[in-house]
Motif scaffolding. Sequence first.
Motif, PDB file in Angstrom:
ATOM      1  N   PRO A 193      31.437  51.945  59.059  1.00 40.25           N
ATOM      2  CA  PRO A 193      32.599  51.910  59.961  1.00 40.25           C
ATOM      3  C   PRO A 193      33.901  51.568  59.226  1.00 40.25           C
ATOM      4  N   ALA A 194      34.981  52.173  59.703  1.00 38.90           N
ATOM      5  CA  ALA A 194      36.268  52.033  59.028  1.00 38.90           C
ATOM      6  C   ALA A 194      36.711  50.579  58.905  1.00 38.90           C
ATOM      7  N   ALA A 195      36.473  49.776  59.942  1.00 38.25           N
ATOM      8  CA  ALA A 195      36.913  48.383  59.914  1.00 38.25           C
ATOM      9  C   ALA A 195      36.239  47.609  58.785  1.00 38.25           C
ATOM     10  N   ILE A 196      34.975  47.914  58.511  1.00 37.74           N
ATOM     11  CA  ILE A 196      34.266  47.229  57.432  1.00 37.74           C
ATOM     12  C   ILE A 196      34.743  47.743  56.075  1.00 37.74           C
ATOM     13  N   ARG A 197      34.958  49.052  55.968  1.00 34.64           N
ATOM     14  CA  ARG A 197      35.450  49.592  54.701  1.00 34.64           C
ATOM     15  C   ARG A 197      36.848  49.052  54.393  1.00 34.64           C
ATOM     16  N   LEU A 198      37.651  48.848  55.417  1.00 33.81           N
ATOM     17  CA  LEU A 198      38.964  48.227  55.229  1.00 33.81           C
ATOM     18  C   LEU A 198      38.800  46.810  54.701  1.00 33.81           C
ATOM     19  N   GLN A 199      37.868  46.063  55.276  1.00 34.91           N
ATOM     20  CA  GLN A 199      37.615  44.688  54.832  1.00 34.91           C
ATOM     21  C   GLN A 199      37.157  44.669  53.367  1.00 34.91           C
ATOM     22  N   LEU A 200      36.283  45.595  53.000  1.00 38.23           N
ATOM     23  CA  LEU A 200      35.814  45.687  51.615  1.00 38.23           C
ATOM     24  C   LEU A 200      36.957  46.052  50.665  1.00 38.23           C
ATOM     25  N   THR A 201      37.846  46.929  51.126  1.00 38.86           N
ATOM     26  CA  THR A 201      38.982  47.345  50.298  1.00 38.86           C
ATOM     27  C   THR A 201      39.979  46.206  50.134  1.00 38.86           C
ATOM     28  N   GLU A 202      40.209  45.453  51.198  1.00 43.24           N
ATOM     29  CA  GLU A 202      41.093  44.284  51.094  1.00 43.24           C
ATOM     30  C   GLU A 202      40.544  43.278  50.091  1.00 43.24           C
ATOM     31  N   ALA A 203      39.226  43.101  50.091  1.00 45.02           N
ATOM     32  CA  ALA A 203      38.600  42.189  49.132  1.00 45.02           C
ATOM     33  C   ALA A 203      38.772  42.706  47.706  1.00 45.02           C
ATOM     34  N   ALA A 204      38.597  44.009  47.521  1.00 42.11           N
ATOM     35  CA  ALA A 204      38.795  44.598  46.194  1.00 42.11           C
ATOM     36  C   ALA A 204      40.241  44.448  45.744  1.00 42.11           C
ATOM     37  N   GLY A 205      41.160  44.516  46.701  1.00 43.86           N
ATOM     38  CA  GLY A 205      42.574  44.356  46.384  1.00 43.86           C
ATOM     39  C   GLY A 205      42.896  42.989  45.804  1.00 43.86           C
ATOM     40  N   ILE A 206      42.143  41.961  46.224  1.00 42.13           N
ATOM     41  CA  ILE A 206      42.329  40.614  45.670  1.00 42.13           C
ATOM     42  C   ILE A 206      42.009  40.626  44.177  1.00 42.13           C
ATOM     43  N   ASP A 207      40.873  41.224  43.826  1.00 40.60           N
ATOM     44  CA  ASP A 207      40.491  41.290  42.413  1.00 40.60           C
ATOM     45  C   ASP A 207      41.462  42.164  41.619  1.00 40.60           C
ATOM     46  N   LEU A 208      41.933  43.236  42.233  1.00 40.67           N
ATOM     47  CA  LEU A 208      42.877  44.115  41.547  1.00 40.67           C
ATOM     48  C   LEU A 208      44.195  43.393  41.269  1.00 40.67           C
ATOM     49  N   ALA A 209      44.702  42.692  42.272  1.00 39.27           N
ATOM     50  CA  ALA A 209      45.962  41.963  42.099  1.00 39.27           C
ATOM     51  C   ALA A 209      45.823  40.887  41.020  1.00 39.27           C
ATOM     52  N   ARG A 210      44.685  40.210  40.994  1.00 39.30           N
ATOM     53  CA  ARG A 210      44.463  39.177  39.974  1.00 39.30           C
ATOM     54  C   ARG A 210      44.387  39.788  38.583  1.00 39.30           C
ATOM     55  N   ALA A 211      43.746  40.954  38.478  1.00 35.92           N
ATOM     56  CA  ALA A 211      43.663  41.624  37.181  1.00 35.92           C
ATOM     57  C   ALA A 211      45.049  42.056  36.699  1.00 35.92           C
ATOM     58  N   MET A 212      45.866  42.569  37.619  1.00 37.26           N
ATOM     59  CA  MET A 212      47.241  42.951  37.263  1.00 37.26           C
ATOM     60  C   MET A 212      48.008  41.746  36.744  1.00 37.26           C
ATOM     61  N   LEU A 213      47.847  40.632  37.414  1.00 36.18           N
ATOM     62  CA  LEU A 213      48.536  39.401  37.017  1.00 36.18           C
ATOM     63  C   LEU A 213      48.070  38.956  35.633  1.00 36.18           C
ATOM     64  N   TYR A 214      46.765  38.981  35.419  1.00 41.43           N
ATOM     65  CA  TYR A 214      46.192  38.564  34.135  1.00 41.43           C
ATOM     66  C   TYR A 214      46.679  39.459  33.000  1.00 41.43           C
ATOM     67  N   LEU A 215      46.770  40.767  33.280  1.00 40.83           N
ATOM     68  CA  LEU A 215      47.180  41.732  32.264  1.00 40.83           C
ATOM     69  C   LEU A 215      48.693  41.856  32.145  1.00 40.83           C
ATOM     70  N   LYS A 216      49.418  41.080  32.969  1.00 37.53           N
ATOM     71  CA  LYS A 216      50.882  41.085  32.964  1.00 37.53           C
ATOM     72  C   LYS A 216      51.441  42.474  33.293  1.00 37.53           C
ATOM     73  N   ILE A 217      50.792  43.137  34.254  1.00 32.24           N
ATOM     74  CA  ILE A 217      51.278  44.422  34.765  1.00 32.24           C
ATOM     75  C   ILE A 217      52.008  44.127  36.079  1.00 32.24           C
ATOM     76  N   PRO A 218      53.313  44.353  36.150  1.00 32.55           N
ATOM     77  CA  PRO A 218      54.100  43.921  37.313  1.00 32.55           C
ATOM     78  C   PRO A 218      54.048  44.878  38.504  1.00 32.55           C
ATOM     79  N   THR A 219      52.866  45.393  38.791  1.00 35.41           N
ATOM     80  CA  THR A 219      52.687  46.319  39.918  1.00 35.41           C
ATOM     81  C   THR A 219      52.190  45.551  41.129  1.00 35.41           C
ATOM     82  N   GLN A 220      52.878  45.703  42.250  1.00 34.39           N
ATOM     83  CA  GLN A 220      52.460  45.061  43.489  1.00 34.39           C
ATOM     84  C   GLN A 220      51.315  45.862  44.120  1.00 34.39           C
ATOM     85  N   VAL A 221      50.276  45.169  44.534  1.00 30.64           N
ATOM     86  CA  VAL A 221      49.105  45.819  45.139  1.00 30.64           C
ATOM     87  C   VAL A 221      49.148  45.646  46.648  1.00 30.64           C
TER      88      VAL A 221
END
Length: 229
Positions: A54-82
């Motif tokens: 269901p879309a609502a669960i896939r959205l929840q999974l994607t939001e969770a992945a976005g947390i890891d993506l944003a942290r990786a961007m921060l760690y790598l000093k890539i100034p892209t907003q997620v």
Amino acid sequence: MSTRQKIGILGGTFDPPHVGHLKLAIHFAKILHLDALLLIPSGEPWQKGSGITPAAIRLQLTEAAGIDLARAMLYLKIPTQVGIDRIEIDRAGPSYAIDTAKALRARFGSDASLIWLMGADSLLALPSWHDWQELSNYLNFAVASRPNHALEQQLTPVLAQYLAKHQTKDASALETDTSGLIYIDESLAVDLSSTALRQHLKTPARHTIGSEQIPSHTLEIITNLGLYQ
């Protein structure tokens, strides 16, 4: 270097999101100097058939992945907003990329470079997309190579003709042109697929999947909810 706004778009079913999605996002965020990157889970993935989470669960999974993506961007000093965008979840009916492209062009204006990120497998499937040739009026494409998807051997005549018209060898052109270009990057090869991960999660060996395949926050939700069993 152009000062125009550069927005990366990574759409998909995200059933589930995996580390390959994040690696692709990070790679293009870095080389294209993206100001923002939107993860857009499809609401009604019309080409995927039945059995989609269901879309609502896939959205929840994607939001969770976005947390890891944003942290990786921060760690790598890539100034892209997620950002995680609900545009296809909230839109009724089949999730057509052309509708999303038009809506994002209206949102960001005519002067922004909108860059749709994808793997080579998605590029090969592009002619099956709804009104696919119209997409170049609204977007650029940045394509990452994928193992077992050699483009030269698998191009159809219609796609080869499309590439001849739109392909650029210069990644920086996607920063200066607002739409109409396709850049194919050969330096990134990620061999992960949501289909294979779902199949693995259905087996007794599901516990062997780790954060090197599925982002840790996403994997935590999958485990807690008992998804894909």
